[in-house]
Design a protein around this motif. Structure first.
Motif, PDB file in Angstrom:
ATOM      1  N   TYR A 190      38.255  42.851  28.532  1.00 11.71           N
ATOM      2  CA  TYR A 190      39.667  42.828  28.945  1.00 11.71           C
ATOM      3  C   TYR A 190      40.590  42.979  27.741  1.00 11.71           C
ATOM      4  N   THR A 202      49.430  35.905  33.384  1.00 15.58           N
ATOM      5  CA  THR A 202      48.937  37.112  34.064  1.00 15.58           C
ATOM      6  C   THR A 202      47.566  37.510  33.534  1.00 15.58           C
ATOM      7  N   TYR A 203      47.369  37.387  32.191  1.00 12.97           N
ATOM      8  CA  TYR A 203      46.062  37.698  31.609  1.00 12.97           C
ATOM      9  C   TYR A 203      44.968  36.846  32.270  1.00 12.97           C
ATOM     10  N   LYS A 211      40.418  36.881  38.694  1.00  9.76           N
ATOM     11  CA  LYS A 211      40.192  37.766  39.851  1.00  9.76           C
ATOM     12  C   LYS A 211      38.980  38.652  39.621  1.00  9.76           C
ATOM     13  N   LYS A 212      38.835  39.188  38.413  1.00 20.26           N
ATOM     14  CA  LYS A 212      37.692  40.034  38.101  1.00 20.26           C
ATOM     15  C   LYS A 212      36.380  39.241  38.209  1.00 20.26           C
ATOM     16  N   THR A 216      45.002  35.092  35.059  1.00 18.24           N
ATOM     17  CA  THR A 216      44.865  35.350  36.500  1.00 18.24           C
ATOM     18  C   THR A 216      44.064  36.624  36.756  1.00 18.24           C
ATOM     19  N   ASP A 217      44.349  37.664  35.995  1.00 21.19           N
ATOM     20  CA  ASP A 217      43.620  38.938  36.147  1.00 21.19           C
ATOM     21  C   ASP A 217      42.124  38.755  35.880  1.00 21.19           C
TER      22      ASP A 217
END
Length: 476
Positions: free
Chosen positions: A394, A464-465, A471-472, A467-468
């Motif tokens: 990421y 946001t980092y 989710k992944k 959370t992303d």
């Protein structure tokens, strides 16, 4: 001075708004007003003691950081809390409370709360003898606040439910709107509040009615020319619980009659509780004037329960049914069924049925075999290796660097997020997490997790980092 305190508070609100959901901001921060600024102490006014307690329990860290950001390290926050007396004599008053402190001052004159004003607007019309009637509240006695498991997903709604049950019609949560997707416990909570009100206020007339049934009753009253009896019955209730109000969509005449019943009850200081599958702003097919009434009180959402809450729900059901299951089976079911509570409980019932019919003990193998119809995607256990791989991809950081002594900012950030996710998503101990990420000790892991939590609270981009990446991991 007023301009100064307003400026400080408005600047603080900008930071707060950027770091919490919009609905939470509107519910808990928009009603707050800045009162004064004396030295490094900012005083704000909140509408109730419940408000103060909620802010202190859930947002004290964010408030402390934002106030210190505006006023320096010595900056402090104090609250003026509007308190509505239970008696009819006298006016509401405010008490002052420091953040994380005790009551510091006494009575100061304040504007009356809506609940206090409504007492003077009570409609004098009362149906003779109605209070003597034994109205069936249509409540399921199995639904109680005690067996409604609390978690982050429902804490606001459940706490508001306790407040409403203690003082129906006399809090700012009128109406109380509970909304969320199918199977998250809206009806359970609404009926639980009704049952608690009947327990603590047995003289109150409480009625639970689904929107569909209300519509059918309205149509029947039109056919039978008994519309006045229909309206008078509902206007005489002390508490009305309306389930699934989104089903009013397109039914203009029924909306109109409910609008007038709503107004009468609210002006008479009666409690209204409604449930819906969406927030008021997202409902379609309802008149704007009715939607505006729904926004008068508190709108509390129910979200998909997190893992710990799902496990607690299963254990509560097991206890109620007098059964015992291996911990690994409970955790397997909770890990793999995360859509809603109804599916979760349905899976447990199915598992028990299969065990009884096949005369087999319930173990992990049976659970995996029997729950295939419930589990859409079998997820593999997340490992620290996989977390590290995904985080490094990421941020485009080499895996070897995360375990190295380097203090480059981008590497430290990736390492700290790896530690944070490893602590929250795996069963690894702090010691083993530190050892995995370059032989560091447990105190380094604790510091990393705290740093990540602080940044999530105050840095929207950083949040946001994380959370992303979460989710992944969930989709993998």
């Amino acid at each position: 001075m007023q301009n100064t305190c307003t400026t400080v508070w408005n600047n603080s609100l900008q930071t707060i708004k950027a770091n919490i959901p919009n609905q939470s901001y509107k519910t808990w921060f928009e009603p707050i007003s800045a009162l004064k600024l004396e030295g490094n102490v900012l005083t704000v006014q909140v509408p109730s003691l419940f408000f103060y307690e909620w802010l202190e329990e859930h947002y004290v860290g964010l408030l402390r950081k934002t106030v210190k950001q505006e006023l320096g390290d010595e900056g402090r926050l104090e609250y003026n809390i509007v308190v509505d007396k239970s008696s009819n004599s006298g006016s509401p008053y405010t008490t002052s409370m420091p953040s994380n402190g005790n009551v510091a001052a006494a009575k100061t004159q304040s504007m009356p709360t809506p609940a206090a004003i409504s007492k003077d607007l009570r409609n004098p019309f009362v149906i003779p003898g109605l209070k003597k009637l034994n109205v069936d509240p249509q409540l399921n006695s199995n639904y109680t606040l005690e067996n409604y498991v609390e978690g982050d997903c429902n804490r606001l709604a459940r706490s508001a439910g306790f407040a409403v049950a203690a003082k129906p019609g006399a809090t700012s949560f009128n109406p109380l709107m509970i909304y969320g997707a199918v199977g998250l416990g809206k009806t359970h909570l609404a009926q639980a509040i009704g049952n608690e009100i009947k327990r603590t206020h047995p003289d109150k007339l409480v009625i639970f009615v689904s929107c569909e049934k209300f519509c059918q009753q309205f149509v029947e009253s039109l056919k039978n020319n008994t519309i006045n009896d229909f309206v008078n019955f509902y206007q005489a209730m002390d508490v009305i619980i309306m389930d699934d109000v989104h089903n009013f969509a397109g039914k203009e005449k029924t909306q109109d009659i409910f609008f007038h019943i709503f107004n009468h009850l609210h002006q008479s200081g009666k409690q209204i509780i409604i449930t819906s599958d969406k927030a008021p702003k997202d409902l379609s097919g309802l008149e704007e004037r009715l939607l505006s009434r729904f926004k008068w009180g508190l709108s509390a959402d129910l979200q998909i329960p997190e893992l710990e809450t799902r496990i607690a729900i299963l254990k509560k059901k097991m206890y109620a049914d007098g059964i015992e299951l291996p911990a690994e089976v409970v955790e397997y079911v909770a890990h793999n069924i995360d859509n809603n509570i109804r599916e979760l409980e349905g899976a447990m019932v199915s598992l028990l049925a299969q065990s009884t019919l096949n005369k087999k003990d319930i173990d992990l193998a049976l659970a995996k075999s029997m729950l295939k119809n419930f589990i859409k995607n079998t997820t593999k256990e997340i490992s620290m290796e996989y977390i590290q791989k995904l985080v490094c991809e990421y941020f485009d950081v080499a895996v070897d660097l995360v375990k190295s002594p380097t203090r480059k900012r981008e590497v430290v950030q990736a390492r700290q997020i790896c530690m944070y996710l490893s602590k929250s998503l795996t069963k690894s101990s702090l010691k083993s997490i530190g050892a995995f990420y370059g032989g560091r000790d447990h105190s380094t892991v604790i510091y990393a997790c705290q740093t990540v939590e602080d940044l999530i609270d105050t840095d929207k981009k950083f949040k946001t980092y994380v959370t992303d990446i979460q989710k992944k991991l969930k989709m993998s």
